[in-house]
Design a protein around this motif. Structure first.
Motif, PDB file in Angstrom:
ATOM      1  N   PRO A 211      -3.523  -0.246  -8.004  1.00 51.59           N
ATOM      2  CA  PRO A 211      -3.726   0.421  -6.932  1.00 51.59           C
ATOM      3  C   PRO A 211      -5.165   1.002  -6.806  1.00 51.59           C
ATOM      4  CG  PRO A 211      -2.291   1.496  -7.821  1.00 51.59           C
ATOM      5  CD  PRO A 211      -2.309   0.219  -8.826  1.00 51.59           C
ATOM      6  N   VAL A 212      -5.890   0.927  -5.685  1.00 51.49           N
ATOM      7  CA  VAL A 212      -7.304   1.536  -5.601  1.00 51.49           C
ATOM      8  C   VAL A 212      -7.364   1.974  -4.225  1.00 51.49           C
ATOM      9  CG1 VAL A 212      -9.487   0.810  -5.674  1.00 51.49           C
ATOM     10  CG2 VAL A 212      -8.299  -0.134  -7.298  1.00 51.49           C
ATOM     11  N   SER A 213      -7.870   3.203  -4.242  1.00 53.60           N
ATOM     12  CA  SER A 213      -8.127   3.985  -2.974  1.00 53.60           C
ATOM     13  C   SER A 213      -9.053   3.186  -2.144  1.00 53.60           C
ATOM     14  CB  SER A 213      -8.771   5.499  -3.140  1.00 53.60           C
ATOM     15  OG  SER A 213      -9.291   6.100  -2.014  1.00 53.60           O
ATOM     16  N   VAL A 214      -8.593   3.099  -0.706  1.00 53.26           N
ATOM     17  CA  VAL A 214      -9.646   2.412   0.079  1.00 53.26           C
ATOM     18  C   VAL A 214     -11.045   2.938   0.422  1.00 53.26           C
ATOM     19  CG1 VAL A 214      -9.985   1.719   2.630  1.00 53.26           C
ATOM     20  CG2 VAL A 214      -7.799   1.308   1.515  1.00 53.26           C
ATOM     21  N   ARG A 215     -11.070   4.333  -0.136  1.00 50.40           N
ATOM     22  CA  ARG A 215     -12.078   5.189   0.220  1.00 50.40           C
ATOM     23  C   ARG A 215     -13.298   4.472  -0.885  1.00 50.40           C
ATOM     24  NH1 ARG A 215     -11.701  10.344   2.471  1.00 50.40           N
ATOM     25  NH2 ARG A 215      -9.487  10.728   2.812  1.00 50.40           N
ATOM     26  N   VAL A 216     -12.519   4.160  -2.150  1.00 49.23           N
ATOM     27  CA  VAL A 216     -13.438   3.549  -3.259  1.00 49.23           C
ATOM     28  C   VAL A 216     -13.784   2.220  -2.965  1.00 49.23           C
ATOM     29  CG1 VAL A 216     -13.504   3.050  -5.659  1.00 49.23           C
ATOM     30  CG2 VAL A 216     -12.482   5.358  -4.943  1.00 49.23           C
ATOM     31  N   LEU A 217     -12.718   1.196  -2.496  1.00 53.87           N
ATOM     32  CA  LEU A 217     -12.766   0.038  -2.334  1.00 53.87           C
ATOM     33  C   LEU A 217     -13.650  -0.345  -1.105  1.00 53.87           C
ATOM     34  CD1 LEU A 217     -11.557  -2.437  -3.796  1.00 53.87           C
ATOM     35  CD2 LEU A 217      -9.805  -2.457  -2.015  1.00 53.87           C
ATOM     36  N   ALA A 218     -13.753   0.223   0.011  1.00 53.88           N
ATOM     37  CA  ALA A 218     -14.427  -0.311   1.066  1.00 53.88           C
ATOM     38  C   ALA A 218     -15.654  -0.683   0.857  1.00 53.88           C
ATOM     39  CB  ALA A 218     -14.459   0.959   2.022  1.00 53.88           C
TER      40      ALA A 218
ATOM     41  N   LEU B 140       0.880  -1.146   0.301  1.00 51.17           N
ATOM     42  CA  LEU B 140      -0.057  -0.018  -0.228  1.00 51.17           C
ATOM     43  C   LEU B 140       0.937   1.144   0.033  1.00 51.17           C
ATOM     44  CD1 LEU B 140      -1.499   0.777   3.629  1.00 51.17           C
ATOM     45  CD2 LEU B 140       0.233  -0.940   3.571  1.00 51.17           C
ATOM     46  N   GLY B 141       0.090   2.224  -0.382  1.00 51.03           N
ATOM     47  CA  GLY B 141       0.881   3.685  -0.688  1.00 51.03           C
ATOM     48  C   GLY B 141      -0.232   4.651  -0.156  1.00 51.03           C
ATOM     49  N   GLY B 142      -0.014   5.500   0.774  1.00 51.58           N
ATOM     50  CA  GLY B 142      -0.902   6.472   1.023  1.00 51.58           C
ATOM     51  C   GLY B 142      -2.281   5.695   1.500  1.00 51.58           C
ATOM     52  N   GLU B 143      -3.339   5.926   0.871  1.00 53.78           N
ATOM     53  CA  GLU B 143      -4.537   5.343   0.765  1.00 53.78           C
ATOM     54  C   GLU B 143      -4.835   4.383  -0.222  1.00 53.78           C
ATOM     55  OE1 GLU B 143      -8.058   8.022  -0.936  1.00 53.78           O
ATOM     56  OE2 GLU B 143      -7.023   8.918   0.992  1.00 53.78           O
ATOM     57  N   HIS B 144      -4.119   4.088  -0.986  1.00 52.41           N
ATOM     58  CA  HIS B 144      -4.111   3.097  -2.168  1.00 52.41           C
ATOM     59  C   HIS B 144      -3.551   1.807  -1.667  1.00 52.41           C
ATOM     60  CE1 HIS B 144      -4.848   6.839  -4.181  1.00 52.41           C
ATOM     61  NE2 HIS B 144      -5.218   6.259  -5.084  1.00 52.41           N
ATOM     62  N   VAL B 145      -4.085   0.720  -2.002  1.00 61.30           N
ATOM     63  CA  VAL B 145      -3.817  -0.634  -1.784  1.00 61.30           C
ATOM     64  C   VAL B 145      -3.836  -1.412  -3.175  1.00 61.30           C
ATOM     65  CG1 VAL B 145      -4.589  -0.614   0.392  1.00 61.30           C
ATOM     66  CG2 VAL B 145      -6.358  -1.365  -1.399  1.00 61.30           C
ATOM     67  N   ALA B 146      -3.142  -2.558  -3.008  1.00 57.83           N
ATOM     68  CA  ALA B 146      -2.938  -3.434  -4.217  1.00 57.83           C
ATOM     69  C   ALA B 146      -4.173  -4.421  -4.358  1.00 57.83           C
ATOM     70  CB  ALA B 146      -1.786  -4.472  -4.249  1.00 57.83           C
ATOM     71  N   THR B 147      -4.825  -4.534  -5.429  1.00 57.79           N
ATOM     72  CA  THR B 147      -5.928  -5.127  -5.590  1.00 57.79           C
ATOM     73  C   THR B 147      -6.280  -6.263  -6.754  1.00 57.79           C
ATOM     74  OG1 THR B 147      -7.076  -3.662  -6.940  1.00 57.79           O
ATOM     75  CG2 THR B 147      -7.297  -3.238  -4.640  1.00 57.79           C
TER      76      THR B 147
ATOM     77  N   VAL C 230       3.291  -3.815   3.545  1.00 58.61           N
ATOM     78  CA  VAL C 230       4.382  -3.061   3.377  1.00 58.61           C
ATOM     79  C   VAL C 230       4.005  -1.669   2.895  1.00 58.61           C
ATOM     80  CG1 VAL C 230       6.443  -2.881   1.851  1.00 58.61           C
ATOM     81  CG2 VAL C 230       5.933  -4.960   3.018  1.00 58.61           C
ATOM     82  N   ALA C 231       4.272  -0.604   3.334  1.00 56.64           N
ATOM     83  CA  ALA C 231       4.092   0.851   3.147  1.00 56.64           C
ATOM     84  C   ALA C 231       5.041   1.112   1.938  1.00 56.64           C
ATOM     85  CB  ALA C 231       3.868   1.500   4.283  1.00 56.64           C
ATOM     86  N   VAL C 232       4.695   1.700   1.007  1.00 57.01           N
ATOM     87  CA  VAL C 232       5.827   2.148   0.027  1.00 57.01           C
ATOM     88  C   VAL C 232       5.338   3.879  -0.420  1.00 57.01           C
ATOM     89  CG1 VAL C 232       6.234   0.026  -1.113  1.00 57.01           C
ATOM     90  CG2 VAL C 232       4.399   1.346  -1.911  1.00 57.01           C
ATOM     91  N   GLN C 233       6.076   4.198  -1.128  1.00 54.54           N
ATOM     92  CA  GLN C 233       5.712   5.902  -1.508  1.00 54.54           C
ATOM     93  C   GLN C 233       4.401   5.608  -2.595  1.00 54.54           C
ATOM     94  OE1 GLN C 233       7.222   7.846   0.865  1.00 54.54           O
ATOM     95  NE2 GLN C 233       6.921   9.118  -1.176  1.00 54.54           N
ATOM     96  N   ARG C 234       4.628   4.735  -3.683  1.00 51.78           N
ATOM     97  CA  ARG C 234       3.320   4.650  -4.649  1.00 51.78           C
ATOM     98  C   ARG C 234       3.350   3.372  -4.793  1.00 51.78           C
ATOM     99  NH1 ARG C 234       1.031   8.108  -8.008  1.00 51.78           N
ATOM    100  NH2 ARG C 234       2.570   9.670  -7.351  1.00 51.78           N
ATOM    101  N   VAL C 235       1.996   2.453  -4.737  1.00 51.16           N
ATOM    102  CA  VAL C 235       1.649   1.143  -5.268  1.00 51.16           C
ATOM    103  C   VAL C 235       2.130   1.016  -6.774  1.00 51.16           C
ATOM    104  CG1 VAL C 235       0.203  -0.763  -5.379  1.00 51.16           C
ATOM    105  CG2 VAL C 235       0.164   0.876  -3.465  1.00 51.16           C
ATOM    106  N   PRO C 236       3.022   0.095  -7.237  1.00 54.17           N
ATOM    107  CA  PRO C 236       3.167  -0.243  -8.695  1.00 54.17           C
ATOM    108  C   PRO C 236       1.890  -0.279  -9.385  1.00 54.17           C
ATOM    109  CG  PRO C 236       4.684  -1.441  -7.375  1.00 54.17           C
ATOM    110  CD  PRO C 236       3.681  -0.759  -6.310  1.00 54.17           C
ATOM    111  N   ARG C 237       1.729   0.213 -10.740  1.00 56.68           N
ATOM    112  CA  ARG C 237       0.748   0.183 -11.472  1.00 56.68           C
ATOM    113  C   ARG C 237       0.155  -1.345 -11.710  1.00 56.68           C
ATOM    114  NH1 ARG C 237      -1.572   3.763 -14.850  1.00 56.68           N
ATOM    115  NH2 ARG C 237       0.020   5.232 -14.303  1.00 56.68           N
ATOM    116  N   GLU C 238       1.155  -2.191 -11.920  1.00 60.30           N
ATOM    117  CA  GLU C 238       0.778  -3.671 -12.233  1.00 60.30           C
ATOM    118  C   GLU C 238       0.154  -4.209 -10.863  1.00 60.30           C
ATOM    119  OE1 GLU C 238       5.265  -3.504 -10.975  1.00 60.30           O
ATOM    120  OE2 GLU C 238       3.910  -2.478 -12.280  1.00 60.30           O
TER     121      GLU C 238
END
Length: 287
Positions: free
Chosen positions: A84-91, A33-40, A73-81
């Motif tokens: 990444p989706v915001s938890v606000r949207v995913l919740a 994850l990076g910020g509020e974005h998580v791998a999906t 694992v918290a990173v600066q930015r979740v790799p595009r592959e």
């Protein structure tokens, strides 16, 4: 009606946080994850990767759920592959168990990202206790994750009408319950009375606690209440409230069904749950 955060359970395994060797094992599932974005992945669902495929970053032990260990694992930015989706949207789309893990991860990651220097001496902090503590190597101060308590309340009157309001920054038609942060030295019940009076000019007779929701934007714990009003005249604080209305159940249903008149709170929010507890069932719509 159940609320997602009441049903979700996971063992945070706090006794393992003192040593990476105790929990960072080959069978640990890792969320990037990076910020509020998580791998999906498509579905949608959280994407979990093996320990040996996780990128470099700050590690967080989330704990055990359904017999499986989970970390992040918290990173600066979740790799595009990794999609990444915001938890606000995913919740609203996650099951309660995955949502509980995601909120835990995002809440800690955002705190770690914003607390890099010691507030006492200015030294750079290092992480300890599997991401649940920051320690200053200079003055020894320990910094723990911050949680800000906020009350959120559905106000009803003697005729059992519900009071809903719209913040000036929200889209036209979006209504929700009133809410506000608890001030130092204040009880939760006093916070309910103060916030309602400040925002809409209504005096509250009593407040009853119903449930809570962690919300890491930025680091809140929403404490849900029912509140009974002594007065019904509305005097709005224009900085906080653009409009407010009393609704009967029939009026709210008609307004929601029109879609252009009232948009209820999102389904993932405790505000929606408070409204539906009063309404007596689920409101229509996919929000």
């Amino acid at each position: 009606m159940d609320f997602a955060f009441e049903r979700a359970r996971h063992d945070r395994a706090g006794n393992l946080r003192g040593s990476d060797e105790l929990w960072r094992t080959p069978d640990t599932r890792v969320l990037v994850l990076g910020g509020e974005h998580v791998a999906t992945i498509d579905g949608p669902a959280l994407r979990w990767v093996p320990v040996d495929e996780a990128p470099d970053g700050e590690w967080i032990l989330l704990g055990d759920q359904n017999g499986t260990r989970h970390a992040a694992v918290a990173v600066q930015r979740v790799p595009r592959e990794l999609n990444p989706v915001s938890v606000r949207v995913l919740a609203p789309l996650l099951d309660p168990d995955e949502l509980s893990l995601a909120i835990h991860a995002v809440g800690l990651a955002r705190w770690l990202q914003s607390h890099t220097y010691c507030s006492r001496c200015g030294e750079y902090l290092y992480s300890a206790q599997a991401g649940h503590l920051r320690v200053c190597p200079s003055c020894g101060t320990e910094h723990y994750p911050r949680t800000d308590p906020a009350v959120i309340m559905l106000v009803t009157d003697a005729d059992d009408r519900a009071l809903l309001a719209r913040n000036p920054n929200w889209p036209e038609g979006r209504f929700s319950t009133l809410a506000g942060f608890v001030e130092p030295g204040e009880t939760l019940e006093d916070a309910v009375r103060r916030e309602v009076a400040e925002e809409v000019g209504v005096q509250v007779e009593r407040a009853s606690y119903l449930g809570s929701q962690p919300w890491p934007f930025p680091q809140s714990l929403m404490l849900g209440f029912n509140a009974v009003a002594e007065t019904t005249d509305l005097v709005l604080d224009p900085k906080e409230i653009a409009e407010a209305r009393w609704f009967t159940r029939e009026e709210l249903l008609a307004a929601v069904e029109s879609e252009q008149v009232v948009l209820p709170p999102p389904k993932v929010s405790i505000s929606r749950w408070l409204v539906e507890q009063w309404y007596g069932g689920e409101l229509p719509g996919a929000w």
